[in-house]
Design an enzyme around this catalytic site. Structure first.
Site, PDB file in Angstrom:
ATOM      1  N   HIS A   9      -2.796   6.750   4.366  1.00 53.11           N
ATOM      2  CA  HIS A   9      -1.359   6.868   4.589  1.00 53.11           C
ATOM      3  C   HIS A   9      -0.862   8.232   4.087  1.00 53.11           C
ATOM      4  CE1 HIS A   9      -1.278   2.843   5.820  1.00 53.11           C
ATOM      5  NE2 HIS A   9      -0.574   2.266   4.875  1.00 53.11           N
ATOM      6  N   CYS A  11       0.812  -1.214   0.000  1.00 55.46           N
ATOM      7  CA  CYS A  11       0.000   0.000   0.000  1.00 55.46           C
ATOM      8  C   CYS A  11       0.847   1.267   0.000  1.00 55.46           C
ATOM      9  CB  CYS A  11      -0.938  -0.004   1.208  1.00 55.46           C
ATOM     10  SG  CYS A  11      -0.121  -0.337   2.788  1.00 55.46           S
TER      11      CYS A  11
END
Length: 453
Positions: A361, A215
């Site tokens: 994130h 990710c």
């Protein structure tokens, strides 16, 4: 030079031809006389399913799915000005955090699903997938043979599961079928493409088995790749601020539980004292993370390696190189060269930190380029890159944040500025993206879209 782009198909309806003007009324009469649901279905305008990599989540129009659609699994659906074949789709690990987002992306992006099958380690659960995908479906216990003849299978399970089953699943798929694995098991395996469609989507058509990136890498590469193709990259220094969702649904649940346990509004029972210090006599639970995450940051994601980097940090290093077309373990570099070449992989270093946000994130990135770069030129390149949203207006306090990136398809980039260390060959910027979407489910569905195109 530049990043390959996915073109959006036209969604306008074509004008009705004279032949169709006659056929449609006749079909309607036949339908009314015979009560044919199939004949009535032919009168409906097909749903467009063109690529829309930069569109945020939205309500989707219903697809032709469910039991009736399963019986006509090879019917075609309009995509722009052409038709695409409806596909049989399987999801292994459909009840996890990534599995749920896969379902959302398939529905929102109007993937041409004729039959949808969900699998888990136990089976027996029911999942509400929405009208677009067939309503309520039962999760079956995984069986390779149950996927025979399927067109697309998403694996949102463990790395061990992928190692044991991915190739066996690929072997029983329909001709042209593809397995897309979200675990780390196959990413660095020779012969298995590691794909971000906007960057190296040309590898999709030749593969039966495709790996989805980590990710953190997937979010960073959306910005790094356009800069690499335009300016070349010598060095990439990444500091990450990673959400709890990186540890799955259990990670998000632990953060929520920990915040509730702190009980900050009740001084008599709160785990935080009035002076802001933690009360050692009132610990709050942590099982998923190495330490309690609320009001804390943890510079430790995955296991430590012999070089004292964590495996998460090394994933960013290795996977960035592979996606850009290099041997992931190639330690050569373009150091000392200034010939405009991109023949060497960039040197990549990362420090990965877990922070108490739920699912987006963030990454602070510094690059040294092979060719001179200015913030203005970099901004222009990134504004033209698919899947990237430039949010860079410091005067009005506009910059990437988990608050704005959560739930969005695009990766946000901002704080674009020259780096004081590398001068006119240096750039510094801040990136933010939804870990469950761009970092997992969305990227997987984009791969599937390109595979069936």
């Amino acid at each position: 030079r530049g990043v390959p782009r996915m073109r959006s198909g036209s969604h306008r309806r074509r004008p009705c031809s004279p032949v169709l003007a006659v056929v449609k009324p006749v079909t309607l009469v036949v339908a009314l006389l015979l009560g044919s649901a199939e004949a009535l279905t032919t009168l409906r305008a097909p749903v467009g399913v063109g690529f829309r990599p930069t569109v945020h989540r939205h309500a989707a129009a219903p697809l032709s799915t469910g039991p009736a659609a399963s019986r006509r699994s090879r019917k075609k659906q309009r995509r722009g000005s052409s038709f695409v074949e409806m596909k049989q789709v399987g999801i292994v690990g459909a009840t996890g955090a990534v599995g749920k987002e896969l379902l959302g992306c398939l529905a929102t992006r109007e993937f041409p699903v004729s039959k949808l099958a969900l699998f888990g380690s136990k089976g027996g659960q029911t999942v509400e997938v929405g009208a677009a995908l067939g309503g309520t479906l039962e999760v079956a216990k995984f069986d390779v043979e149950a996927l025979r003849g399927f067109d697309v299978v998403f694996l949102a399970a463990s790395g061990d599961f992928a190692k044991q089953n991915a190739e066996a699943i690929a072997a029983v798929l329909a001709e042209g079928g593809v397995v897309i694995d979200n675990s780390s098991a196959l990413r660095l395996k020779p012969g298995v493409p590691l794909v971000v469609p906007e960057v190296n989507g040309d590898l999709i058509k030749t593969a039966k088995l495709i790996a989805n990136p980590n990710c953190t890498t997937a979010i960073a590469i959306m910005v790094l790749a356009p800069l690499f193709f335009e300016f070349g990259l010598k060095k990439v220094l990444v500091s990450t601020y990673q959400a709890a969702s990186g540890a799955g649904a259990a990670g998000m649940a632990e953060l929520k539980t920990g915040v509730a346990a702190l009980n900050v509004n009740d001084e008599t029972s709160s785990a935080i004292r009035e002076d802001g210090c933690f009360d050692a006599d009132k610990p709050f639970p942590n099982e998923v993370f190495a330490h309690p995450l609320p009001f804390n940051v943890i510079p430790h994601i995955d296991v430590f390696q012999d070089n004292l980097y964590t495996k998460e940090e090394m994933k960013v290093t290795w996977e960035t190189k592979k996606i850009l077309g290099f041997d992931p373990f190639d330690e050569s570099s373009a150091e000392g060269e200034d010939n405009g070449s991109t023949a060497h992989p960039p040197k990549v270093s990362c420090t990965a930190v877990r922070i108490p946000t739920l699912r987006a994130h963030a990454e602070a990135i510094v690059v040294e380029t092979e060719r001179p770069v200015t913030p203005e030129k970099a901004r222009a390149v990134l504004e033209a890159a698919p899947g990237v949203k430039v949010t860079d207006d410091p005067e009005h306090k506009a910059y990437p944040m988990p608050l704005t990136a959560t739930g969005a398809y695009d990766v946000e980039v901002g704080r674009i500025r020259s780096n004081l260390v590398f001068g006119d060959h240096g750039l510094e910027f801040f990136v933010c993206g939804d870990q469950l979407l761009r970092g997992a489910a969305l990227n997987a569905v984009l791969i599937a879209e390109k595979a069936i195109a």
